[in-house]
Design a protein around this motif. Structure first.
Motif, PDB file in Angstrom:
ATOM      1  N   TYR A   1      55.591  51.464  72.668  1.00 57.75           N
ATOM      2  CA  TYR A   1      54.159  51.570  72.955  1.00 57.75           C
ATOM      3  C   TYR A   1      53.912  52.581  74.075  1.00 57.75           C
ATOM      4  CZ  TYR A   1      49.471  50.304  74.474  1.00 57.75           C
ATOM      5  OH  TYR A   1      48.159  50.344  74.825  1.00 57.75           O
ATOM      6  N   PHE A   2      54.785  52.593  75.075  1.00 58.21           N
ATOM      7  CA  PHE A   2      54.571  53.473  76.223  1.00 58.21           C
ATOM      8  C   PHE A   2      55.167  54.861  76.056  1.00 58.21           C
ATOM      9  CE2 PHE A   2      53.897  49.403  78.505  1.00 58.21           C
ATOM     10  CZ  PHE A   2      52.617  49.686  78.934  1.00 58.21           C
ATOM     11  N   LEU A   3      55.957  55.092  75.002  1.00 56.97           N
ATOM     12  CA  LEU A   3      56.464  56.437  74.763  1.00 56.97           C
ATOM     13  C   LEU A   3      55.312  57.349  74.338  1.00 56.97           C
ATOM     14  CD1 LEU A   3      59.784  55.845  72.810  1.00 56.97           C
ATOM     15  CD2 LEU A   3      59.520  56.646  75.148  1.00 56.97           C
ATOM     16  N   PRO A   4      55.361  58.607  74.746  1.00 61.25           N
ATOM     17  CA  PRO A   4      54.282  59.520  74.336  1.00 61.25           C
ATOM     18  C   PRO A   4      54.305  59.729  72.828  1.00 61.25           C
ATOM     19  CG  PRO A   4      56.021  60.710  75.477  1.00 61.25           C
ATOM     20  CD  PRO A   4      56.348  59.251  75.581  1.00 61.25           C
ATOM     21  N   LYS A   5      53.148  59.690  72.256  1.00 57.07           N
ATOM     22  CA  LYS A   5      53.022  59.830  70.810  1.00 57.07           C
ATOM     23  C   LYS A   5      52.875  61.307  70.454  1.00 57.07           C
ATOM     24  CE  LYS A   5      51.227  55.290  70.019  1.00 57.07           C
ATOM     25  NZ  LYS A   5      52.089  54.757  70.997  1.00 57.07           N
ATOM     26  N   SER A   6      53.418  61.688  69.318  1.00 51.82           N
ATOM     27  CA  SER A   6      53.276  63.086  68.880  1.00 51.82           C
ATOM     28  C   SER A   6      51.862  63.302  68.337  1.00 51.82           C
ATOM     29  CB  SER A   6      54.312  63.409  67.807  1.00 51.82           C
ATOM     30  OG  SER A   6      54.073  62.642  66.655  1.00 51.82           O
ATOM     31  N   LYS A   7      51.476  64.546  68.227  1.00 44.48           N
ATOM     32  CA  LYS A   7      50.111  64.848  67.771  1.00 44.48           C
ATOM     33  C   LYS A   7      49.911  64.466  66.303  1.00 44.48           C
ATOM     34  CE  LYS A   7      49.068  68.339  71.126  1.00 44.48           C
ATOM     35  NZ  LYS A   7      48.288  69.508  71.404  1.00 44.48           N
ATOM     36  N   THR A   8      50.968  64.491  65.503  1.00 43.31           N
ATOM     37  CA  THR A   8      50.803  64.150  64.089  1.00 43.31           C
ATOM     38  C   THR A   8      50.500  62.669  63.926  1.00 43.31           C
ATOM     39  OG1 THR A   8      53.188  63.828  63.868  1.00 43.31           O
ATOM     40  CG2 THR A   8      52.309  65.991  63.290  1.00 43.31           C
ATOM     41  N   GLU A   9      51.070  61.827  64.768  1.00 42.25           N
ATOM     42  CA  GLU A   9      50.783  60.403  64.684  1.00 42.25           C
ATOM     43  C   GLU A   9      49.354  60.107  65.113  1.00 42.25           C
ATOM     44  OE1 GLU A   9      53.477  57.882  66.667  1.00 42.25           O
ATOM     45  OE2 GLU A   9      55.237  58.622  65.600  1.00 42.25           O
TER      46      GLU A   9
ATOM     47  N   MET B   1      55.338  43.820  64.497  1.00 44.38           N
ATOM     48  CA  MET B   1      56.072  44.981  64.910  1.00 44.38           C
ATOM     49  C   MET B   1      55.116  46.163  64.929  1.00 44.38           C
ATOM     50  SD  MET B   1      59.583  46.478  63.285  1.00 44.38           S
ATOM     51  CE  MET B   1      60.295  44.870  63.364  1.00 44.38           C
ATOM     52  N   MET B   2      55.163  46.887  65.993  1.00 45.95           N
ATOM     53  CA  MET B   2      54.184  47.934  66.182  1.00 45.95           C
ATOM     54  C   MET B   2      54.621  49.282  65.619  1.00 45.95           C
ATOM     55  SD  MET B   2      53.196  46.865  70.037  1.00 45.95           S
ATOM     56  CE  MET B   2      51.903  48.032  70.283  1.00 45.95           C
ATOM     57  N   ASN B   3      55.922  49.517  65.491  1.00 46.31           N
ATOM     58  CA  ASN B   3      56.359  50.821  65.003  1.00 46.31           C
ATOM     59  C   ASN B   3      56.745  50.736  63.539  1.00 46.31           C
ATOM     60  OD1 ASN B   3      58.792  49.523  65.028  1.00 46.31           O
ATOM     61  ND2 ASN B   3      59.480  50.450  66.914  1.00 46.31           N
TER      62      ASN B   3
ATOM     63  N   PHE C   1      63.130  38.393  72.045  1.00 47.16           N
ATOM     64  CA  PHE C   1      62.994  39.118  73.311  1.00 47.16           C
ATOM     65  C   PHE C   1      63.312  40.598  73.134  1.00 47.16           C
ATOM     66  CE2 PHE C   1      64.759  40.614  77.378  1.00 47.16           C
ATOM     67  CZ  PHE C   1      63.629  40.456  78.164  1.00 47.16           C
ATOM     68  N   ALA C   2      64.384  40.906  72.409  1.00 52.77           N
ATOM     69  CA  ALA C   2      64.744  42.312  72.182  1.00 52.77           C
ATOM     70  C   ALA C   2      63.661  43.033  71.398  1.00 52.77           C
ATOM     71  CB  ALA C   2      66.077  42.380  71.428  1.00 52.77           C
ATOM     72  N   GLN C   3      63.089  42.362  70.405  1.00 46.43           N
ATOM     73  CA  GLN C   3      62.035  42.977  69.613  1.00 46.43           C
ATOM     74  C   GLN C   3      60.794  43.240  70.461  1.00 46.43           C
ATOM     75  OE1 GLN C   3      60.980  40.653  66.198  1.00 46.43           O
ATOM     76  NE2 GLN C   3      59.985  42.351  65.183  1.00 46.43           N
ATOM     77  N   ALA C   4      60.452  42.298  71.327  1.00 41.86           N
ATOM     78  CA  ALA C   4      59.285  42.483  72.183  1.00 41.86           C
ATOM     79  C   ALA C   4      59.498  43.616  73.178  1.00 41.86           C
ATOM     80  CB  ALA C   4      58.983  41.180  72.922  1.00 41.86           C
ATOM     81  N   VAL C   5      60.684  43.698  73.769  1.00 40.98           N
ATOM     82  CA  VAL C   5      60.963  44.759  74.739  1.00 40.98           C
ATOM     83  C   VAL C   5      60.956  46.124  74.049  1.00 40.98           C
ATOM     84  CG1 VAL C   5      62.774  45.720  76.215  1.00 40.98           C
ATOM     85  CG2 VAL C   5      62.214  43.300  76.357  1.00 40.98           C
ATOM     86  N   LEU C   6      61.572  46.208  72.884  1.00 38.37           N
ATOM     87  CA  LEU C   6      61.609  47.484  72.170  1.00 38.37           C
ATOM     88  C   LEU C   6      60.211  47.919  71.730  1.00 38.37           C
ATOM     89  CD1 LEU C   6      64.099  49.177  71.720  1.00 38.37           C
ATOM     90  CD2 LEU C   6      64.103  48.424  69.372  1.00 38.37           C
ATOM     91  N   ASP C   7      59.390  46.989  71.280  1.00 36.87           N
ATOM     92  CA  ASP C   7      58.018  47.329  70.907  1.00 36.87           C
ATOM     93  C   ASP C   7      57.222  47.800  72.119  1.00 36.87           C
ATOM     94  OD1 ASP C   7      58.280  46.897  68.221  1.00 36.87           O
ATOM     95  OD2 ASP C   7      57.470  44.862  68.275  1.00 36.87           O
ATOM     96  N   LEU C   8      57.479  47.197  73.271  1.00 42.55           N
ATOM     97  CA  LEU C   8      56.791  47.611  74.493  1.00 42.55           C
ATOM     98  C   LEU C   8      57.220  49.017  74.897  1.00 42.55           C
ATOM     99  CD1 LEU C   8      54.831  46.668  76.716  1.00 42.55           C
ATOM    100  CD2 LEU C   8      56.843  45.940  77.999  1.00 42.55           C
ATOM    101  N   VAL C   9      58.503  49.315  74.787  1.00 41.67           N
ATOM    102  CA  VAL C   9      58.997  50.646  75.111  1.00 41.67           C
ATOM    103  C   VAL C   9      58.387  51.676  74.167  1.00 41.67           C
ATOM    104  CG1 VAL C   9      61.069  52.104  75.069  1.00 41.67           C
ATOM    105  CG2 VAL C   9      61.126  49.871  76.189  1.00 41.67           C
TER     106      VAL C   9
END
Length: 62
Positions: free
Chosen positions: A50-58, A1-3, A40-48
């Motif tokens: 990944y492509f969301l803009p990250k905040s500067k604090t992260e 899990m990426m997040n 499948f749901a976990q993979a799609v959510l992790d992909l979404v």
């Protein structure tokens, strides 16, 4: 899990718990359907996420 979202981790644990219940009650086909859906749901959510803009604090924590 990426997040690192705690609520999503709890959601995945609950869904994989449903898979375990189906597995141990000899409903293996239903368990396989749930496993495929959860993965499948976990993979799609992790992909979404990944492509969301990250905040500067992260970005500065790396």
């Amino acid at each position: 899990m990426m997040n690192n979202n705690l609520y999503l981790k709890i959601l995945w644990v609950l869904r994989y718990g449903i898979v375990a219940v189906y597995t141990f009650t000899d409903k293996t086909m239903m368990a396989m359907y749930w496993m495929a859906g959860v993965m499948f749901a976990q993979a799609v959510l992790d992909l979404v996420y990944y492509f969301l803009p990250k905040s500067k604090t992260e970005m500065t924590e790396c």
